[in-house]
Design a protein around this motif. Sequence first.
Motif, PDB file in Angstrom:
ATOM      1  N   GLY A 104       0.786  -1.237   0.000  1.00 15.26           N
ATOM      2  CA  GLY A 104       0.000   0.000   0.000  1.00 15.26           C
ATOM      3  C   GLY A 104       0.811   1.277   0.000  1.00 15.26           C
ATOM      4  N   LEU A 105       2.126   1.173   0.162  1.00 13.97           N
ATOM      5  CA  LEU A 105       2.967   2.374   0.136  1.00 13.97           C
ATOM      6  C   LEU A 105       3.283   2.767  -1.309  1.00 13.97           C
ATOM      7  CD1 LEU A 105       5.679   1.660   2.882  1.00 13.97           C
ATOM      8  CD2 LEU A 105       3.502   2.853   3.133  1.00 13.97           C
ATOM      9  N   THR A 106       3.405   4.054  -1.551  1.00 12.42           N
ATOM     10  CA  THR A 106       3.985   4.525  -2.801  1.00 12.42           C
ATOM     11  C   THR A 106       5.469   4.772  -2.544  1.00 12.42           C
ATOM     12  OG1 THR A 106       3.720   6.896  -2.363  1.00 12.42           O
ATOM     13  CG2 THR A 106       1.819   5.729  -3.303  1.00 12.42           C
ATOM     14  N   PRO A 107       6.301   4.846  -3.592  1.00 11.03           N
ATOM     15  CA  PRO A 107       7.718   5.158  -3.362  1.00 11.03           C
ATOM     16  C   PRO A 107       7.925   6.437  -2.541  1.00 11.03           C
ATOM     17  CG  PRO A 107       7.435   4.335  -5.583  1.00 11.03           C
ATOM     18  CD  PRO A 107       6.047   4.470  -5.000  1.00 11.03           C
ATOM     19  N   ARG A 108       7.018   7.398  -2.685  1.00 14.53           N
ATOM     20  CA  ARG A 108       7.163   8.651  -1.935  1.00 14.53           C
ATOM     21  C   ARG A 108       6.965   8.461  -0.433  1.00 14.53           C
ATOM     22  NH1 ARG A 108       3.687  13.302  -4.798  1.00 14.53           N
ATOM     23  NH2 ARG A 108       4.201  14.292  -2.807  1.00 14.53           N
ATOM     24  N   ASP A 109       6.361   7.335  -0.041  1.00 20.93           N
ATOM     25  CA  ASP A 109       6.143   7.051   1.382  1.00 20.93           C
ATOM     26  C   ASP A 109       7.350   6.374   2.037  1.00 20.93           C
ATOM     27  OD1 ASP A 109       3.442   7.937   1.220  1.00 20.93           O
ATOM     28  OD2 ASP A 109       2.837   5.975   0.444  1.00 20.93           O
ATOM     29  N   ILE A 110       8.320   5.982   1.237  1.00 16.42           N
ATOM     30  CA  ILE A 110       9.446   5.180   1.734  1.00 16.42           C
ATOM     31  C   ILE A 110      10.596   6.097   2.146  1.00 16.42           C
ATOM     32  CG2 ILE A 110      11.139   3.401   1.107  1.00 16.42           C
ATOM     33  CD1 ILE A 110       9.067   2.428  -1.006  1.00 16.42           C
ATOM     34  N   ALA A 111      11.227   5.789   3.277  1.00 14.20           N
ATOM     35  CA  ALA A 111      12.438   6.502   3.702  1.00 14.20           C
ATOM     36  C   ALA A 111      13.633   5.835   3.025  1.00 14.20           C
ATOM     37  CB  ALA A 111      12.579   6.446   5.214  1.00 14.20           C
ATOM     38  N   TYR A 112      14.294   6.570   2.139  1.00 15.61           N
ATOM     39  CA  TYR A 112      15.369   6.007   1.303  1.00 15.61           C
ATOM     40  C   TYR A 112      16.637   6.820   1.477  1.00 15.61           C
ATOM     41  CZ  TYR A 112      17.952   5.030  -3.074  1.00 15.61           C
ATOM     42  OH  TYR A 112      18.913   4.723  -4.005  1.00 15.61           O
ATOM     43  N   LEU A 113      17.738   6.140   1.755  1.00 13.62           N
ATOM     44  CA  LEU A 113      19.046   6.785   1.853  1.00 13.62           C
ATOM     45  C   LEU A 113      19.929   6.246   0.735  1.00 13.62           C
ATOM     46  CD1 LEU A 113      20.983   8.604   3.574  1.00 13.62           C
ATOM     47  CD2 LEU A 113      21.735   6.486   4.668  1.00 13.62           C
ATOM     48  N   PRO A 114      20.207   7.053  -0.293  1.00 12.33           N
ATOM     49  CA  PRO A 114      21.095   6.596  -1.367  1.00 12.33           C
ATOM     50  C   PRO A 114      22.552   6.578  -0.902  1.00 12.33           C
ATOM     51  CG  PRO A 114      20.449   8.866  -1.755  1.00 12.33           C
ATOM     52  CD  PRO A 114      19.722   8.415  -0.518  1.00 12.33           C
ATOM     53  N   GLN A 115      23.425   6.068  -1.766  1.00 13.02           N
ATOM     54  CA  GLN A 115      24.849   6.113  -1.452  1.00 13.02           C
ATOM     55  C   GLN A 115      25.308   7.564  -1.367  1.00 13.02           C
ATOM     56  OE1 GLN A 115      27.397   3.605  -3.863  1.00 13.02           O
ATOM     57  NE2 GLN A 115      25.829   2.016  -3.994  1.00 13.02           N
TER      58      GLN A 115
END
Length: 260
Positions: free
Chosen positions: A69-80
Amino acid sequence: MGSGLGCRLALSNLTVTYQRVPAVHHVTGTFEPGSLTALAGPNGAGKSTLLKAIMGFVPVLDGRIDRDGLTPRDIAYLPQAHEIDRTFPITVGDLVALGFWRRTGMFGGLSADQRRRAAEALEIVGLASVAPVPIHRLSTGQFQRALFARLIVRESRLVLLDEPFAGVDEQTTHDLLTLVKSWSAAGRTVVAVLHDLQQIEAHFPQALLLARECVAWGPTADVLSADNLRRAAALTNAWTAEAARREAASHGHAHHEGHR
């Protein structure tokens, strides 16, 4: 990171391309809610590409990703770290406040509660005193702490970390690892790309060993067996050799076409 249940992230026969080359092949499995999983494998194994696919940054060629049910915008993401522009003229406090943009918009003002939570996040990572400092003046470890403070205010059910401890000092690694484990304990689903096998064995109960395809996925002690690690290295070497052969063949074809 607030209250709420973790995210059940399921991959079904997932095949992902990167720069038109298949980089992840037919991966099936589930990151259960609240799980803490290390994504391991040799360089070129597709680890970062898999995270980018979950975020919607690279195309899915086949299969599917169920984000519960999450969209990518809901995800906490830390890139390199090398993917982040540290010359951008903002302060540490501004960087952390960007964690609220999902709710405020890029230029929306922060509420008093959000300002308080941003200050708390900086306190948690030990950067309260540098909130007004431009980010380009931070050390590598301080910058990574600031990025973790931004993750804290995101309050996401799913956290994706791409080499979160690369290039940072031992104390920062210890502090950030403690934070990551607290997120999992609170019910968040955490997936982290890591290279340090001892670190994975000591702190991550689950592991996914990737070599373009899934070599093993489950309890870390089972996944990181000597046999599995050898197989992952052999598979990645085979993919690398095949890619080099194709590259040479395409150059040879282009050279031949140019001389017709």
